[in-house]
Design a protein around this motif. Structure first.
Motif, short mmCIF file in Angstrom:
data_model
loop_
_atom_site.label_atom_id
_atom_site.label_comp_id
_atom_site.label_asym_id
_atom_site.label_seq_id
_atom_site.Cartn_x
_atom_site.Cartn_y
_atom_site.Cartn_z
N UNK A 60 -11.69 5.87 -13.09
CA UNK A 60 -10.68 4.80 -11.94
C UNK A 60 -10.52 3.99 -13.03
N UNK B 71 5.11 6.49 0.14
CA UNK B 71 4.53 6.93 -0.83
C UNK B 71 4.70 7.79 -1.57
N UNK C 68 -3.82 6.25 5.80
CA UNK C 68 -4.52 6.15 4.77
C UNK C 68 -4.50 4.53 4.50
N UNK D 111 -5.20 7.27 -7.13
CA UNK D 111 -6.15 8.07 -6.90
C UNK D 111 -7.15 9.24 -7.66
N UNK E 122 0.57 -1.29 0.31
CA UNK E 122 0.05 -0.43 -0.07
C UNK E 122 1.33 1.39 -0.30
N UNK E 123 1.90 0.61 0.84
CA UNK E 123 2.61 3.00 0.59
C UNK E 123 3.46 2.80 -0.30
N UNK E 124 4.05 1.13 -1.63
CA UNK E 124 4.62 2.33 -2.23
C UNK E 124 3.43 2.48 -3.41
N UNK E 125 2.48 2.37 -3.03
CA UNK E 125 1.08 2.43 -4.65
C UNK E 125 1.01 3.50 -3.52
N UNK E 126 1.20 4.29 -2.91
CA UNK E 126 1.36 5.99 -3.14
C UNK E 126 0.07 5.87 -1.60
N UNK E 127 0.18 5.02 -0.98
CA UNK E 127 -0.79 5.54 0.11
C UNK E 127 0.22 5.73 1.12
N UNK E 128 -0.32 6.94 2.17
CA UNK E 128 -0.12 7.29 3.41
C UNK E 128 -0.10 6.83 4.46
N UNK F 136 -5.91 1.20 -6.94
CA UNK F 136 -5.97 1.73 -5.81
C UNK F 136 -4.51 2.77 -5.39
N UNK F 137 -4.10 2.96 -6.67
CA UNK F 137 -2.84 3.90 -7.17
C UNK F 137 -3.98 4.90 -7.44
N UNK G 167 1.12 3.48 -11.39
CA UNK G 167 1.17 4.77 -11.03
C UNK G 167 2.45 5.58 -12.09
#
Lengths: 256, 354
Positions: free
Chosen positions: B109, B74, A163, B102, A154-160, B99-100, B149
């Motif tokens: 999406x 992130x 989140x 956003x 999740x983190x590497x996919x841009x989520x803080x 998911x990425x 992404x």
């Protein structure tokens, strides 16, 4: 087989007896009494508020405990678990000593204009205190059981991190969180000792169903029995609905 | 260009690596499990912070411990494909890919996620849950998600190891194409040297937290810097095209010339592999004798002593290596520049589809 049958009999007999002793008509009749309905309303409202507080504050806390490694973590975990083994009467005394008028934080609370002892707010405090560890423990182990790579992904996919917590950790730990919630709620509904000592037993203000049952049983055994039956029904319904929700596709089914 | 320097304590050993990967290139880090390969990826992604180090991708500095720069994962634009793919179990395939994404809303999406799934030929699985997907399908969804992404670098942790042997060949071929097409630096980690040789433009051998040697797979095999690299680089790998022969053997025409027979089976594009110690050397010009079916004319380019044996780097249309005893090498006067014939049995030759 015999041992299982013994266990089953012993554990279900008192519950069966409650329903056998009260006919449905008696049950309805005694519920129409003001005191019973009031106690029921108070129990449901106070336990719901307590559970709300526990879930809101406890879920992030349990997540941090499960995912962070820090010095003294084991001590923190043990301290949080202590209320689990605390006798309810001791919990009540402890709450008085901490939050009562002459307690540790008594003057602080007084200055803030908050009254806890012998008030409905006090009931909520007592319920929160005794049932929070049940949720925290379960939530912590649910978060610990998560595959950490989901969180990393999740983190590497841009989520803080917040989140990730909301969008990945909570849904994937869902079944564990829900069963923790059910345990804590069950405990809160049945709470007796701490509430009695900290908040007292005033009809309509602090008298929850267990306290009402206790007060009734010497004078009106049938009424106490009816109220008990209602409490069993409410608790069982709660447990059942939580289990159904936990097993549903969008939560429990999805996590594995 | 992805530049990585990191040194940090990691449990029992210290990680200490420095490497560079140009855009469009794939560096495959190969080494035994527990060598610290995955830790390098975690450092690059920001999932772990080394005691000291610097990571930059193009102009962007992701980590510089000296200047106290340490971007959160992130905020580093890297696509990470985890070993077991780490698809979110509570989301459908398309939601995983979305998911990425956003910045997109609602229908856009989903449309974009479907486009990405389409590219990996799994759009028909858009509504499936990860647990119902096969290993190969999960890999495709994970790749689509990692690329969603438009990352500036790609990190792949054992991308093929969760697949069964049959899927692995085709998945590896597709992955190589994806890496070429993505045009960003790619850092791949594997415990299998053959996989590293097939997927990486260059291969780095990592052991005990250190990058022991770096080069093309052929360079590493031909002149290993240590016995560890020699053992690890193990099998010779040659690529070619296979067809079944009338004699029951598989006949492989090697890319660049030459011909090899194998008792293994395979058809179309293949890699053949043989252990260097299965290869015997004969003087040039000797007529075929004995049971060895495979004979390739070679020129010796390097002679490297590894313990009681020597590894010969051999130039043929595709470079490869052989290992013989030091005594035989001396007796045959094998030294760089000498021409010879390398022979081995069809029965020692494995065929791998690629």
């Amino acid at each position: 087989m015999a041992s299982l049958a013994t266990v089953l009999c012993f554990l279900t007999l008192p519950i069966v007896a409650i329903f056998v002793d009260t006919g449905p008509l008696e049950l309805l009749a005694s519920l129409r009494e003001d005191g019973a309905l009031e106690a029921l309303r108070l129990s449901v409202v106070c336990s719901a508020i307590a559970i709300g507080i526990i879930v809101l504050v406890g879920t992030p806390a349990a997540y941090l405990l499960a995912t962070r490694r820090f010095r003294g973590r084991a001590t923190v975990v043990t301290l949080i678990e202590i209320p689990l083994v605390l006798p309810p009467a001791v919990a009540g005394i402890g709450l008085l000593a901490a939050l009562g008028p002459n307690g540790l934080l008594g003057s602080l609370i007084d200055d803030a204009g908050i009254e806890l002892v012998l008030t409905t707010a006090g009931v909520i405090v007592a319920l929160t205190f005794v049932s929070a560890p049940f949720f925290l423990r379960q939530a912590q182990s649910a978060f610990e059981a998560l595959d950490r790579t989901w969180l990393d992904a999740s983190r590497t996919l841009g989520a803080s991190e917040p989140r990730t917590f909301l969008a990945v950790a909570i849904p994937t730990a869902g079944p564990g969180l829900i069963s923790g919630l059910a345990l804590a709620w069950g405990r809160a509904l049945g709470e007796f000792g701490a509430t009695l000592m900290f908040a007292g037993s005033f009809r309509g203000v602090t008298q929850t169903v267990p306290l009402a049952i206790y007060q009734d049983f010497s004078t009106d055994f049938t009424g106490a029995l009816a109220l008990s039956a209602v409490l069993v029904a409410v608790s069982a319904a709660l447990l059942l609905s939580v289990k159904l929700l936990g097993g549903s596709e969008w939560l429990g089914g999805a996590a594995r | 260009m992805l530049r990585v320097e990191a040194s940090t304590r990691l449990g029992a050993f210290a990680l200490d690596v420095a490497l560079e990967v140009p855009a469009g290139c794939c560096l495959a880090l190969a080494g035994p499990s527990g060598a610290g390969k995955s830790s390098v990826l975690r450092v690059v992604a920001g999932l772990v912070t080394p005691e000291s180090g610097r990571v930059s991708c193009g102009e962007a500095v992701w980590l510089d411990t000296a200047r106290r720069v340490d971007l959160a994962p992130e905020r580093r634009r890297c696509g990470y494909v985890f070993q077991e793919y780490a698809l979110f179990p509570h989301l459908r395939a398309w939601q995983n890919v979305a998911y990425p994404l956003r910045e997109l809303r609602g229908r856009d999406r989903r449309r974009r996620a479907l486009e990405l799934l389409e590219r990996f030929e799994v759009a028909h699985l858009a509504d499936a849950r990860p647990r119902t997907l096969s290993g190969g399908e999960r890999q495709r969804v994970a790749l689509a998600r990692a690329l969603a992404r438009r990352p500036d670098a790609l990190l792949l942790d054992e991308p093929l190891s969760a697949l069964d042997a049959r899927t692995r060949a085709s998945a590896g071929r597709e992955l190589a194409a994806v890496l070429r097409e993505a045009g960003v630096p790619a850092l791949l980690v594997t415990h299998d040297f053959v996989e590293a040789a097939l997927l990486g433009d260059r291969v780095g051998v990592i052991d005990g937290g250190r990058l022991v040697q770096q080069g093309t797979a052929a360079e590493l095999a031909a002149s290993p810097a240590s016995a560890f690299v020699a053992d690890f680089t193990g099998a010779v790998v040659l690529t070619g095209t296979a067809r079944p022969g009338a004699d029951g053997l598989t006949h492989v025409t090697l890319d660049g010339g030459g011909h090899v027979a194998s008792t293994g089976s395979g058809e179309g594009l293949v890699a053949v592999s043989v252990h260097p110690w299965e290869i015997a050397m004969e003087p040039a010009g000797t007529p075929s004798a004995g049971s060895a079916q495979n004979r390739l004319d070679v020129e010796i380019v390097s002679v490297t002593a590894i313990g009681n044996r020597v590894r010969l780097g051999l130039a043929a249309p595709q470079p490869f290596v052989a290992e013989i005893t030091e005594a035989s090498a001396r007796a045959m006067k094998l030294s760089p520049g000498v021409r010879a014939v390398a022979t081995w049995k069809a029965a020692s030759t494995r065929v791998l589809e690629r």
